[in-house]
Design a protein around this motif. Structure first.
Motif, PDB file in Angstrom:
ATOM      1  N   GLU A 156     -11.741   0.558   4.603  1.00  0.00           N
ATOM      2  CA  GLU A 156     -12.234   0.031   3.458  1.00  0.00           C
ATOM      3  C   GLU A 156     -11.568  -0.392   2.103  1.00  0.00           C
ATOM      4  N   TRP A 157     -10.048   0.609   1.817  1.00  0.00           N
ATOM      5  CA  TRP A 157      -9.127  -0.239   1.531  1.00  0.00           C
ATOM      6  C   TRP A 157      -9.031  -1.491   1.520  1.00  0.00           C
ATOM      7  N   GLU A 158      -8.406  -1.441   2.737  1.00  0.00           N
ATOM      8  CA  GLU A 158      -7.937  -2.632   3.412  1.00  0.00           C
ATOM      9  C   GLU A 158      -8.674  -3.750   3.301  1.00  0.00           C
ATOM     10  N   GLN A 159     -10.548  -3.439   3.754  1.00  0.00           N
ATOM     11  CA  GLN A 159     -10.855  -4.495   3.426  1.00  0.00           C
ATOM     12  C   GLN A 159     -10.650  -5.233   2.106  1.00  0.00           C
ATOM     13  N   ASN A 220       1.687  -1.754   6.010  1.00  0.00           N
ATOM     14  CA  ASN A 220       1.400  -3.142   6.058  1.00  0.00           C
ATOM     15  C   ASN A 220       1.161  -3.556   4.326  1.00  0.00           C
ATOM     16  N   MET A 221       0.449  -2.406   4.157  1.00  0.00           N
ATOM     17  CA  MET A 221       0.367  -3.066   1.873  1.00  0.00           C
ATOM     18  C   MET A 221       1.589  -4.342   2.018  1.00  0.00           C
ATOM     19  N   PHE A 222       2.438  -3.544   2.308  1.00  0.00           N
ATOM     20  CA  PHE A 222       3.600  -4.605   1.439  1.00  0.00           C
ATOM     21  C   PHE A 222       3.091  -5.954   2.432  1.00  0.00           C
ATOM     22  N   GLN A 223       3.310  -5.852   3.835  1.00  0.00           N
ATOM     23  CA  GLN A 223       3.782  -6.847   4.519  1.00  0.00           C
ATOM     24  C   GLN A 223       2.699  -8.246   4.299  1.00  0.00           C
ATOM     25  N   GLN A 224       1.483  -7.228   3.768  1.00  0.00           N
ATOM     26  CA  GLN A 224       0.208  -8.353   3.818  1.00  0.00           C
ATOM     27  C   GLN A 224       0.206  -9.442   2.336  1.00  0.00           C
ATOM     28  N   GLY A 225       1.101  -8.389   1.603  1.00  0.00           N
ATOM     29  CA  GLY A 225       1.149  -8.970   0.697  1.00  0.00           C
ATOM     30  C   GLY A 225       0.078  -8.058  -0.688  1.00  0.00           C
TER      31      GLY A 225
END
Length: 421
Positions: A156-159, A220-225
């Motif tokens: 959910e957080w990623e969404q 992934n948090m950083f690589q996704q911006g």
């Protein structure tokens, strides 16, 4: 029998002229004096000398005092220091005192916080105040992308992050996790089933499936911006950036409730809140932070020292301590005050504290945590492959734990030679 003797001794009036040396750190040392005066009024035979030790110098001062046999009677210790001083045999075992106490009741404490004080099966401290990390978030920014509630799971957080980044563009980032802090990745790691150390805490376990999931999620948090590749020194002011919309989620602790309230601009009252950390399958574990009160084994005033700990552990005293300084109480009963139950910003902390976990109880833990931060920052900033990173981290941690491993091996060999299991 020992517990009965302690109870009988604690009922005796304190000897005239008893002086307790109490070392406390930082802001707590500055404000505890008001409570100490009340304790002295209740116990006219006991005088308490509070020495304020700056946090930056506290660890070295404690080790120096230990070497010189100059430790105080009572001391405030950070929860990650408990294991180190227990290993040094500097702390008085407290279970017999608790067994005889009508004030300190183990079942009233958040379990994960209490557990930080149990080393090798022995209770050596009593929690004084607690903290943990969770999410401070902007409700209005979440509403702008169609979400009325904060996320509860990693998915959910990623969404939410993906929607927020599309909405923010180059103006900001959904999540702020400064790279000079280790607490976010440690919190995510504690949400896994795999422990961070293995083989009786003598080797790193960072190649485990659990930590690999943690590192992949964090990176992934950083690589996704979604999170900026910044340290705290690169951010002018985290509170101002939060309110101007540079970020929607900020991982931090209870001390920031007051800071955010004091700094919130007109028009944003009620437009921000706190929420438990999302976990892989639902609200997840967090760090069992805070400090505890210990009695030094070298103290000649152990009964008076325990009286002071009992006094500071009373729910009513803990409620007053929260009012004075904002430190969250470790006892559930102390959370029944209107000041805490009526505050929605602290409610998320009460929820999170039911799921906190202690970090590994080894004296080398702070070095390990910093090494974890360095390696994970290399993954984020420098593109160190995750597979190589966990192998490198395990090797570094194995080197840090070499002495502990040797001691454990020697003990095992001695037990085997003596015919013990």
């Amino acid at each position: 029998m020992f517990a009965l003797l302690i109870l009988l001794a604690s009922c005796k009036p304190a000897q005239q002229g008893t002086t307790l040396r109490f070392w406390a750190m930082g802001r707590e040392a500055e404000v505890v004096g008001e409570l100490i005066r009340e304790f002295e009024a209740e116990n006219p035979g006991i005088r308490v000398e509070v020495q304020n030790i700056p946090w930056t110098a506290a660890h070295e001062k404690l080790l120096t005092a230990y070497a010189a046999d100059g430790l105080p009677d009572v001391c405030q210790l950070g929860n990650t220091w408990i294991a180190e001083f227990a290993t040094l045999q500097a702390l008085e075992p407290l279970q017999p005192y608790v067994d005889a106490s009508h004030t300190v009741q183990q079942q009233d404490y958040f379990a994960g916080i209490w557990d930080t004080n149990v080393v090798e099966g022995q209770l050596v401290g009593v929690p004084w105040y607690v903290d943990t990390r969770l999410l401070f978030y902007r409700k209005d920014l979440l509403r702008a992308v169609g979400y009325s509630q904060p996320p509860r799971t990693w998915a959910e957080w990623e969404q939410v992050n993906a929607a927020l980044k599309q909405h923010m563009g180059d103006r900001g980032y959904p999540v702020l996790m400064p790279l000079n802090e280790f607490e976010p990745q440690l919190s995510f790691a504690l949400q896994q089933q795999d422990p961070l150390l293995r083989d009786h805490d003598t080797r790193g376990n960072f190649r485990s499936a659990g930590f690999r999931r943690t590192l992949a999620f964090y990176d992934n948090m950083f690589q996704q911006g979604w999170a900026p590749k910044m340290s705290e020194t690169q951010i002018s002011n985290v509170w101002d950036e939060f309110f101007r919309g540079f970020t929607a989620f900020y991982l931090s602790g209870p001390w920031n409730i007051r800071e955010f309230r004091q700094r919130q601009p007109a028009g944003l009252e009620g437009e921000w809140g706190t929420a438990p950390l999302p976990g892989p399958e639902g609200p997840g574990a967090g760090i069992a932070g805070g400090t505890s009160l210990v009695v030094m084994r070298s103290s000649q005033q152990k009964q008076a020292a325990w009286k002071l700990i009992e006094f500071l552990s009373r729910p009513a005293i803990q409620q007053r301590f929260y009012t004075i300084i904002g430190d969250l109480p470790p006892r559930r009963s102390a959370w029944q005050s209107a000041e805490l139950t009526g505050d929605p910003l602290t409610a998320a902390f009460a929820d999170q504290l039911e799921r906190v976990k202690p970090t590994p109880k080894v004296l080398e833990w702070e070095r390990i945590a910093q090494q974890m931060r360095v390696v994970t920052e290399q993954v984020v900033r420098g593109g160190l492959p995750q597979d190589k990173a966990v192998q490198q981290l395990d090797q570094q941690v194995d080197d840090i734990l070499a002495k502990r491993r040797w001691i454990v091996e020697q003990q095992a060999a001695g037990n085997a030679a003596g015919g013990h299991p």
